[in-house]
Scaffold this motif. Structure first.
Motif, mmCIF file in Angstrom:
data_model
loop_
_atom_site.group_PDB
_atom_site.id
_atom_site.type_symbol
_atom_site.label_atom_id
_atom_site.label_comp_id
_atom_site.label_asym_id
_atom_site.label_seq_id
_atom_site.Cartn_x
_atom_site.Cartn_y
_atom_site.Cartn_z
ATOM 1 N N UNK A 131 42.682 53.236 37.288
ATOM 2 C CA UNK A 131 42.921 53.931 38.550
ATOM 3 C C UNK A 131 44.380 53.843 38.991
ATOM 4 N N UNK A 132 45.176 53.134 38.229
ATOM 5 C CA UNK A 132 46.606 53.062 38.521
ATOM 6 C C UNK A 132 46.923 52.319 39.802
ATOM 7 N N UNK A 133 46.240 51.213 40.052
ATOM 8 C CA UNK A 133 46.510 50.443 41.267
ATOM 9 C C UNK A 133 47.762 49.609 41.048
ATOM 10 N N UNK A 134 48.776 49.871 41.855
ATOM 11 C CA UNK A 134 50.056 49.188 41.650
ATOM 12 C C UNK A 134 50.366 48.190 42.760
ATOM 13 N N UNK A 135 49.745 48.362 43.909
ATOM 14 C CA UNK A 135 49.932 47.333 44.936
ATOM 15 C C UNK A 135 48.673 47.226 45.781
#
Lengths: 601, 169
Positions: A131-135
């Motif tokens: 899901x591309x969770x970066x923060x």
């Protein structure tokens, strides 16, 4: 549990409806959910709490989709398809909602991925990546829900639990042990045993199915790796290792090989390179278990009130009977399980034969099973003050050791087991699959009772993956009602049927795990990216592989195994002899459903 | 295998059997049975929950799940008197917080705790529907309205006296 392949085929034959995924029309069976329909057509909808046929509760909100005409986003795992349904799986709104759901989970998750036992094999980690969770902007208070580590088998890190309830579902629906429940309320909720006790304090059978079901490292086996490294560095010890029949068809998965790859030769080679002095096949003592158990069956047939005979080679099932059906303990075969027999013999017959001090022998067992760790710690399982088995490693732990040692498993040469536990029959090997023990015992019992061999003994009847099977067999003039159960919930049904007289049995084989040992709680967990959905169908390939080994064996009957004959000649005398009883048989304990409260006994 | 019941507990467990009988051992009546059981024992210890699990054939994990879910149920032994300080909006603006603090100080307790002599258990509660009397303190079934912090010592003293009288009887 139904055969999943058959189940899928049946569904395909059903009435079809048209569903539109992202504007493209697909024909899908009428009775499936949106999530299943998408997966059938290779459209990826991520999921977390979903476990096909076991946990379909729509609680994690990761599989959300947009449905035309419905205002709110819907959990696709519980949304049924209908003709003309228009679904969007990949809109900005959907992506954002999924991301929020997982980000919220992560905000209160103990994120120590680098040192986590499930690092690179974690469904939550994969999702965060996908899901591309970066923060993680939510920086509220981190709750500390605690960590339980008081038993030798399974540890529970509540801070890594995401409340998906998959452990609870598999324990309630398949095993019917009902260990877990949501305890407390709101933010304080934990999925835990009653009173948030440790598993050892409640009526848990230690089968490890919850460990297999857990998407994160909240439930994991308690590792014995460093203990085993320690003894391997101890020059004063003679260290033998034994491998259960099913390991050879599952450990390959840990090294990227096809499910069901047969890697016996590489397994032996790897163990030698790890530094074990002797590598033994538990299959040999599986043959011995069959000899003892077949003879026990024959003894009991003479006194029909001692029937039914229930198999005892599965420690999860034994503990299940001890907790829930103590009145049947007298029906449990007194035979130790094969790995304990191997342990007892290495520290007696083998020690004498090779002039070793039993106290200097360490027996390490590679098992598909978490319950075997518990079994090895049972006080009954020692002879003259010497533990039968010293350490139990699961398939997963062995794979980790092989990686730690830098062994290139896939490219290892094939090597053979060491004497005197190297010759085994096909009967010993199929122990690792449901129905296998029964089939093996039958081959031998038939010979012992009638004096005749059964010709090519392939009872395919005993092998289907249906959870509970009944059958009638005739050996000589004896007619026996038999049952084969895997998953303790099915064993429960069979015992209840027997008790109420609905369906009487004379002999039952029980394996606690669905599929038998190939589906054991210590087997590889397929949580990697290629296995987003855990279903039970991979167990077919594993057990097919075991049966193929059996077919390729020259000796397929335990009583024809020369090594077994030798053990009886040199040491035991005959099945059920005094020596046998001392080394190969054991006793059981009535534990009750509430082991933590004092009872009248 | 039956759960061991001590001589001192026999009377209460007999009452529990009667409660089970009244409800026909119906699994569906679990919450009512638990409520009645709490009346008898004052709280729901592990043994009582396990006993009900056995008699109703409901897994203990489920029973404990229900007990731990509802704030109505207590798993710890409570005091003879439960003091509930209403922290609903009306009471709050009328100074309930100060009343609560006064009780905490007087008894040396935090919310949810019980005095060592098992006389008082202190709880803060949501609105109890007596806003006209705000701020309200409930002690067991008695409602005390328009309480000020300075009322607290004498209020508590009434109950200490009551308890002493009970003991003397």
């Amino acid at each position: 549990m139904e055969n999943i392949k058959e189940h899928d085929e049946k569904q395909m034959k059903e009435e079809q409806v048209s569903v539109y995924f992202n504007g493209i029309e697909y024909k899908v069976p009428k009775t499936v959910t949106v999530l299943e329909a998408a997966r059938m057509n290779h459209i990826d909808i991520p999921s977390l709490c979903y476990l096909k046929d076991i946990n379909e509760i729509g609680t994690c909100r990761v599989c959300l989709v947009e449905i035309e005409g419905v205002h709110a986003l819907q959990a696709s795992c519980v949304y049924p398809v209908r003709d003309g349904l228009k679904v969007k799986t990949n809109t900005e709104r959907v992506r954002r909602a999924r991301k929020t759901a997982v980000t919220l989970l992560l905000s209160n998750h103990h994120r120590e991925c680098l040192t986590c036992i499930r690092n690179l094999n974690c469904e939550l980690q994969n999702l965060a990546d996908q899901l591309g969770i970066r923060d993680i902007p939510y920086t509220g208070e981190m709750y500390d829900y605690g960590f339980h580590n008081d038993n030798p088998v399974i540890q529970r890190d509540y801070n890594k639990c995401i409340n998906c309830r998959r452990c609870l579902a598999i324990c309630n629906k398949i095993q019917e042990c009902h260990v877990y429940s949501p305890i407390n309320r709101g933010l304080d909720t934990v999925i835990a045993p009653a009173f948030k006790k440790d598993l050892i304090e409640v009526s848990c059978i230690m089968c490890g199915q919850c460990v297999i079901a857990c998407p994160t490292a909240s439930l994991t086996e308690k590792e014995s790796i460093s203990d085993v490294w320690d003894v391997l560095s101890d020059n004063t010890k003679h260290i033998v290792v034994q491998t259960a029949p099913s390991i050879q068809v599952t450990i390959g998965e840990e090294f990227g090989m096809e499910i069901g790859s047969q890697v016996r030769g590489k397994l032996v080679a790897a163990l030698r390179r790890l530094g074990f002095h002797k590598v033994f096949a538990t299959d040999v003592t599986a043959d011995l278990t069959i000899m003892e158990e077949a003879n026990e069956l024959i003894e009991r047939l003479k006194e029909p009130e001692k029937l039914p005979l229930l198999s005892s080679c599965c420690p999860g099932w034994v503990k299940f009977a001890e907790h829930f059906y103590p009145e049947f303990l007298q029906n449990l075969s007194s035979c130790k399980s094969p790995h304990e027999m191997c342990g007892a013999l290495t520290k007696s017959w083998y020690a004498k034969k090779y002039d070793l001090d039993p106290k200097d022998i360490i027996n390490v067992a590679i098992m598909p099973c978490t319950a075997k760790k518990y079994e090895a710690s049972r006080p009954e399982l020692e002879v003259d003050g010497i533990r039968n088995v010293d350490f139990v490693l699961t398939t997963r732990e062995l794979a980790r050791m092989i990686r730690q040692a830098g062994i290139d498993f896939v490219n290892l040469p094939d090597e053979e087991y060491d004497e005197p536990f190297n010759q085994y029959s096909g009967a010993g090997t199929i122990f690792g699959a449901t129905g296998g023990l029964f089939e093996a015992a039958l081959r031998t019992a038939h010979y012992l009772i009638t004096g005749d061999e059964i010709d090519i003994p392939d009872y395919t009847d005993a092998r289907s993956q249906s959870g509970l099977k009944y059958g009638e067999i005739t050996i000589g003039d004896k007619k026996l009602s038999i049952a084969i159960a895997h998953g303790t919930g099915n064993a429960k049904e069979a015992l209840d049927n027997h008790r109420t007289g609905k369906k009487k049995i004379d002999y039952m084989e029980v394996m606690a795990c669905p599929g038998g040992c190939v589906g054991g709680g210590g087997q590889p967990i397929l949580g990697g990216k290629d296995h987003k959905k855990i279903s039970l169908d991979y167990r077919h390939n594993r057990s097919d592989a075991l049966y193929n080994i059996d077919k390729s064996m020259e000796i397929r009957r335990s009583h024809e195994n020369e090594q077994i004959k030798k053990i009886y000649e040199e040491f035991l005398g005959e099945p059920l002899s005094e020596v046998s009883k001392k080394y190969l048989h054991t006793t059981y304990v009535d534990r009750g459903k509430y082991p933590y409260v004092r009872t009248n006994e | 295998m039956d759960i061991y019941i001590d001589k001192t507990e026999e009377e209460n467990f007999k009452k529990l059997d009667e409660i089970l009988e009244t409800h026909g051992h119906d699994q569906g009546h679990l919450i009512t049975i638990l409520r009645d059981a709490q009346e008898v024992f004052g709280y729901l210890p592990e043994k009582v929950q396990s006993y009900l699990s056995l008699k109703l054939d409901i897994p203990i994990s489920t029973v404990n799940g229900v007990v731990s879910f509802y704030s109505l149920f207590s798993q710890e032994k409570k005091g003879r008197f439960t003091i509930g300080v209403c922290l609903g909006t009306a009471c709050y603006v009328k100074g309930a917080k100060d009343v609560l603090n006064a009780i905490k100080e007087e008894l040396g307790l935090d919310s949810g705790e019980t005095t060592l002599d098992h006389l008082f258990t202190l709880k803060d509660t949501r609105c109890i529907g007596a806003c006209g009397l705000a701020p309200v303190v409930m002690i067991n079934d008695d409602v005390h309205g328009k309480v000020t912090p300075s009322d607290i010592p004498s209020l508590l003293h009434q109950y200490i006296k009551k308890s002493k009288e009970e003991q003397d009887d």
